[in-house]
Design a protein around this motif. Sequence first.
Motif, short mmCIF file in Angstrom:
data_model
loop_
_atom_site.label_atom_id
_atom_site.label_comp_id
_atom_site.label_asym_id
_atom_site.label_seq_id
_atom_site.Cartn_x
_atom_site.Cartn_y
_atom_site.Cartn_z
N GLY A 68 0.55 -0.97 -0.25
CA GLY A 68 -0.16 -0.23 -0.44
C GLY A 68 1.12 1.54 -0.40
N ASP B 268 3.27 4.49 -1.66
CA ASP B 268 3.13 4.94 -2.83
C ASP B 268 4.44 4.98 -3.66
OD1 ASP B 268 3.68 7.08 -2.81
OD2 ASP B 268 2.14 8.18 -1.87
N ARG C 159 1.97 1.75 -4.82
CA ARG C 159 0.33 2.52 -5.80
C ARG C 159 0.88 3.51 -6.01
NH1 ARG C 159 -4.66 2.57 -2.07
NH2 ARG C 159 -4.65 1.77 -0.65
N ASP D 266 -3.69 7.53 -6.02
CA ASP D 266 -4.92 5.97 -5.82
C ASP D 266 -5.00 6.14 -4.79
OD1 ASP D 266 -5.87 3.86 -5.62
OD2 ASP D 266 -3.90 2.82 -6.25
N ASP D 267 -7.07 6.40 -4.54
CA ASP D 267 -6.79 6.55 -3.05
C ASP D 267 -7.80 5.26 -2.77
OD1 ASP D 267 -9.30 6.71 -5.10
OD2 ASP D 267 -8.93 9.10 -3.90
N LYS D 268 -7.79 4.56 -3.43
CA LYS D 268 -9.02 3.28 -3.38
C LYS D 268 -8.31 1.93 -2.23
CE LYS D 268 -9.19 1.85 -8.29
NZ LYS D 268 -8.07 1.59 -8.90
N ASN E 146 -7.23 -0.35 0.26
CA ASN E 146 -6.50 -1.38 0.45
C ASN E 146 -7.17 -2.97 -0.29
OD1 ASN E 146 -3.83 -1.94 0.71
ND2 ASN E 146 -5.10 -3.61 2.12
N GLU F 113 -9.83 -2.66 -2.73
CA GLU F 113 -9.97 -2.64 -4.55
C GLU F 113 -8.41 -2.92 -4.62
OE1 GLU F 113 -12.64 -0.29 -6.91
OE2 GLU F 113 -12.25 0.75 -4.65
N TYR F 114 -7.41 -1.89 -4.09
CA TYR F 114 -6.88 -1.82 -4.91
C TYR F 114 -5.36 -3.52 -4.81
CZ TYR F 114 -1.02 -1.00 -4.28
OH TYR F 114 0.21 -1.67 -4.11
N LYS F 115 -5.23 -4.12 -3.61
CA LYS F 115 -4.88 -5.25 -3.99
C LYS F 115 -5.52 -6.00 -5.35
CE LYS F 115 -2.13 -4.47 -0.77
NZ LYS F 115 -0.71 -4.76 0.51
N GLU G 234 -7.43 -5.49 -7.66
CA GLU G 234 -6.98 -4.80 -9.07
C GLU G 234 -5.64 -5.70 -9.24
OE1 GLU G 234 -8.32 -0.75 -9.12
OE2 GLU G 234 -9.73 -1.55 -9.30
N LYS G 235 -4.45 -5.38 -8.13
CA LYS G 235 -3.02 -5.63 -8.72
C LYS G 235 -3.23 -7.01 -8.87
CE LYS G 235 -1.88 -1.60 -8.96
NZ LYS G 235 -1.30 -1.08 -10.84
#
Lengths: 250, 250
Positions: free
Chosen positions: A166, A168, A193, A197-199, A201, A203-205, A207-208
């Motif tokens: 997480g 950046d 990140r 990118d303020d998604k 955690n 959601e961000y992870k 997607e990755k």
Amino acid sequence: MASPTSILSFLLLLPLTAAVSSTQVIKMYPKQHVVGAEPKCESWKFSIEVNNAGSWKSIPPTCIDFVKDYFNSGRYLADSRSVAAFSLNFARSVKVSEGDAWIFDVDETLLSNLPFYKDHEFGLQPYNDTSFFEWVKKGSAPALPASLTVYNWLKKLGFKIFILTGRDESLRAVTEQNLIDAGYSGWEKLILRGPNDDKKNIEYKSEKRAELVNQGYTIQGSSGDQWSDLMGFALAKRSFKLPNPIYYFP
Amino acid sequence: MASPTSILSFLLLLPLTAAVSSTQVIKMYPKQHVVGAEPKCESWKFSIEVNNAGSWKSIPPTCIDFVKDYFNSGRYLADSRSVAAFSLNFARSVKVSEGDAWIFDVDETLLSNLPFYKDHEFGLQPYNDTSFFEWVKKGSAPALPASLTVYNWLKKLGFKIFILTGRDESLRAVTEQNLIDAGYSGWEKLILRGPNDDKKNIEYKSEKRAELVNQGYTIQGSSGDQWSDLMGFALAKRSFKLPNPIYYFP
């Protein structure tokens, strides 16, 4: 109708009122009325570790000594070693192919920020970006020993290792150097990140992870200290939750 | 290449070899080399409760006294009360509408089979259908007190309560009567497995949750002692994991 506080008090602070309707269970627990400060914090830890607590901002003030003791007594290291053992037990069962991947989180997974949290009352002070970033920029976080062991075994077993954090992009250089200084090497990719990118955690992870799956990797394992590292979509075949009774990221 | 057993021994039984590369962490844990029988079982419990262990058949023989003590000392009841507190804290935050539902599992959630497991070394003997069914047919399992409290509060708050169990239809009458005798009443529906349903628990429960969603219910909360009660699809908005260091159902 009782207030939320009164319900919580009823359940956490008083003797087992509800138990009077269950004599059989009572008979099994001679000490069931003894629920002092320590078992309460033990039970708090149980609930936050299994993700019952939802989003929480800081540890209960009454549990500060419990949390300190959890780290100082070696229980934290022992718990992280048990995670390592189960992770490797699974890893050994995989007939590793070219695209088999394992994902590690950074903070409280590969690296330990305990020297920072030790100076900040182990999460009693709510999380603060500024002071935490100052610490991160020092690049002096040590490895969590059990994770370093797992990491090196996974490399030997042939897994491609992805580090998904997480943190950046502005922290890429310091994070890379810190990981190397702590003993890590040979990862496939360090994913940070992007700017703005303020998604959340989770959601961000997710997607990755999905990007890696789309590139043809099979995510066999995933190791993180937050449920938001391990849940969502494009999940690993097996997820491994490291202990963290200091903070929560949604 | 080392055998799986040697990796596990390395991690669980020996001092923290990997830690020599991490002097900062070592300095923080004066007692880090002291990992006796109890911390090992504590750490085993941590890992099985957060679902790191994958499928397991029985508790480690070295942890039998630890597991006994977990139940006899009141820690089990305290842990289940903390789950109750977090469950109700969430339930109070919901502005309850007509179709808002809460799902409870039966065994080790609403009802406690501890009198049975006490006679079977708390999971040291691998699970056996025949002897467990004999116990279930007695219909004498007591309520888990904290769950009874949650159940009654949820009814007062207006949630529709569904009881979703892995027990099969042949046990409907005895299960219903046992629940009533233990203090439960007023559920919307008791859902049991149909004949010849040999799906995994996670799939069976996901499908039954999906049916409720299709009927227009909003599953706000779900309470169970197994991760397979709480994961899969058609998930509740919030899931609550009760403790269970005795057995695992996939």
